[in-house]
Design a protein around this motif. Structure first.
Motif, short mmCIF file in Angstrom:
data_model
loop_
_atom_site.label_atom_id
_atom_site.label_comp_id
_atom_site.label_asym_id
_atom_site.label_seq_id
_atom_site.Cartn_x
_atom_site.Cartn_y
_atom_site.Cartn_z
N LEU A 65 9.46 -2.09 7.42
CA LEU A 65 8.06 -2.08 7.83
C LEU A 65 7.31 -1.11 6.93
N TRP A 66 6.22 -1.61 6.29
CA TRP A 66 5.42 -0.84 5.35
C TRP A 66 4.12 -0.41 6.02
N TYR A 67 3.69 0.83 5.75
CA TYR A 67 2.46 1.40 6.30
C TYR A 67 1.61 1.95 5.16
N PHE A 68 0.33 1.60 5.12
CA PHE A 68 -0.57 2.11 4.09
C PHE A 68 -1.00 3.53 4.43
N HIS A 69 -1.02 4.41 3.41
CA HIS A 69 -1.46 5.80 3.62
C HIS A 69 -2.68 6.18 2.78
N ALA A 70 -2.65 5.94 1.46
CA ALA A 70 -3.74 6.46 0.60
C ALA A 70 -3.78 5.69 -0.71
N GLY A 71 -4.94 5.79 -1.38
CA GLY A 71 -5.11 5.20 -2.70
C GLY A 71 -5.58 3.76 -2.63
N SER A 72 -5.23 2.99 -3.66
CA SER A 72 -5.59 1.58 -3.76
C SER A 72 -4.66 0.74 -2.90
N SER A 73 -5.11 -0.46 -2.59
CA SER A 73 -4.24 -1.36 -1.84
C SER A 73 -3.04 -1.79 -2.69
N MET A 74 -2.01 -2.25 -2.01
CA MET A 74 -0.77 -2.65 -2.66
C MET A 74 -0.44 -4.09 -2.25
N SER A 75 0.06 -4.85 -3.19
CA SER A 75 0.56 -6.19 -2.88
C SER A 75 2.07 -6.12 -2.70
N LYS A 96 -11.16 -8.28 3.48
CA LYS A 96 -10.66 -8.95 2.27
C LYS A 96 -9.19 -9.35 2.43
N GLY A 97 -8.74 -9.44 3.68
CA GLY A 97 -7.39 -9.94 3.94
C GLY A 97 -6.28 -8.89 3.89
N GLU A 98 -6.66 -7.61 3.74
CA GLU A 98 -5.64 -6.57 3.75
C GLU A 98 -5.26 -6.21 5.19
N VAL A 99 -4.06 -5.69 5.33
CA VAL A 99 -3.58 -5.22 6.63
C VAL A 99 -2.94 -3.85 6.44
N PRO A 100 -3.02 -2.97 7.44
CA PRO A 100 -2.45 -1.63 7.29
C PRO A 100 -0.94 -1.57 7.44
N GLN A 101 -0.32 -2.65 7.92
CA GLN A 101 1.14 -2.71 8.05
C GLN A 101 1.64 -4.08 7.59
N VAL A 102 2.81 -4.10 6.97
CA VAL A 102 3.44 -5.34 6.53
C VAL A 102 4.92 -5.27 6.89
N LEU A 103 5.44 -6.35 7.46
CA LEU A 103 6.87 -6.45 7.73
C LEU A 103 7.53 -7.31 6.66
N VAL A 104 8.58 -6.76 6.05
CA VAL A 104 9.43 -7.53 5.14
C VAL A 104 10.72 -7.83 5.91
N LYS A 106 14.48 -8.82 6.96
CA LYS A 106 15.78 -8.61 6.32
C LYS A 106 16.19 -9.85 5.54
N HIS A 107 16.94 -9.64 4.48
CA HIS A 107 17.47 -10.68 3.59
C HIS A 107 16.42 -11.31 2.68
N SER A 108 15.15 -10.90 2.79
CA SER A 108 14.12 -11.38 1.87
C SER A 108 14.25 -10.63 0.55
N ILE A 109 13.80 -11.27 -0.51
CA ILE A 109 13.73 -10.61 -1.82
C ILE A 109 12.27 -10.18 -1.98
N PHE A 110 12.06 -8.92 -2.34
CA PHE A 110 10.69 -8.43 -2.39
C PHE A 110 10.51 -7.32 -3.41
N GLY A 111 9.27 -7.15 -3.80
CA GLY A 111 8.85 -6.09 -4.70
C GLY A 111 7.39 -5.83 -4.43
N SER A 112 6.79 -4.90 -5.16
CA SER A 112 5.39 -4.60 -4.92
C SER A 112 4.70 -4.17 -6.20
#
Length: 166
Positions: A65-75, A96-104, A106-112
């Motif tokens: 689970l990802w949480y936004f804290h500071a700076g620019s948005s992240m994909s 603009k479609g951003e969310v403060p939390q993102v769930l990845v 398990k077993h997914s392949i991911f990067g940012s």
């Protein structure tokens, strides 16, 4: 140094380079363990990307689970187990479609990557059950293109050509 500078956060939070790219530091971990595995119930890190940095494609065996804290948005770029690609925008600009939390899952392949290639992005990531390096897999472009040729554009941006030695 000020809070609008990545080096401020790297220095003040004691962040170190991460094998997948960017910078990190473990911030919290559960005092409880899963009995059968002697594994923490959860772990949490600070994670920072600077302009030009990417988090290379990898996979975990636990939800993150990802949480936004500071700076620019992240994909957060996710290739789900069924092969479907998703780009989740982590930030505070809800209009603009951003969310403060993102769930990845398990077993997914991911990067940012930074949604806009400027500044930096500071996020928090919590893994449950807790992160262990034995569950961490990095991928080469060739490995991912063999299985997901339809995602060649994002794979060429976020997967290593060859995995460096750490």
């Amino acid at each position: 140094m000020n809070q609008n500078d990545a080096n401020y956060w790297i220095s003040h939070l004691g962040l170190e380079p991460h094998p997948e790219g960017g910078f990190f530091k473990r911030s919290f971990e559960s005092t409880e363990e899963l009995n059968e595995q002697s594994r923490k119930l959860y772990t949490s890190i600070y994670f920072l990307l600077r302009a030009g940095d990417v988090s290379h494609f990898h996979r975990l065996q636990s939800d993150e689970l990802w949480y936004f804290h500071a700076g620019s948005s992240m994909s957060v770029h996710i290739i789900h187990q069924d092969g479907r690609y998703e780009e989740a925008k982590l930030g505070l600009n809800i209009d603009k479609g951003e969310v403060p939390q993102v769930l990845v899952p398990k077993h997914s392949i991911f990067g940012s990557s930074l949604a806009e290639d400027k500044s930096f992005s500071l996020v928090g990531c919590m893994v449950a059950p807790g992160f262990v390096y034995e569950d961490f897999e990095l991928f080469t472009q060739q490995q991912l293109l063999e299985e997901y040729p339809q995602h060649e554009e994002i794979i060429s941006k976020l997967a290593y050509k060859t995995i460096p030695k750490f």
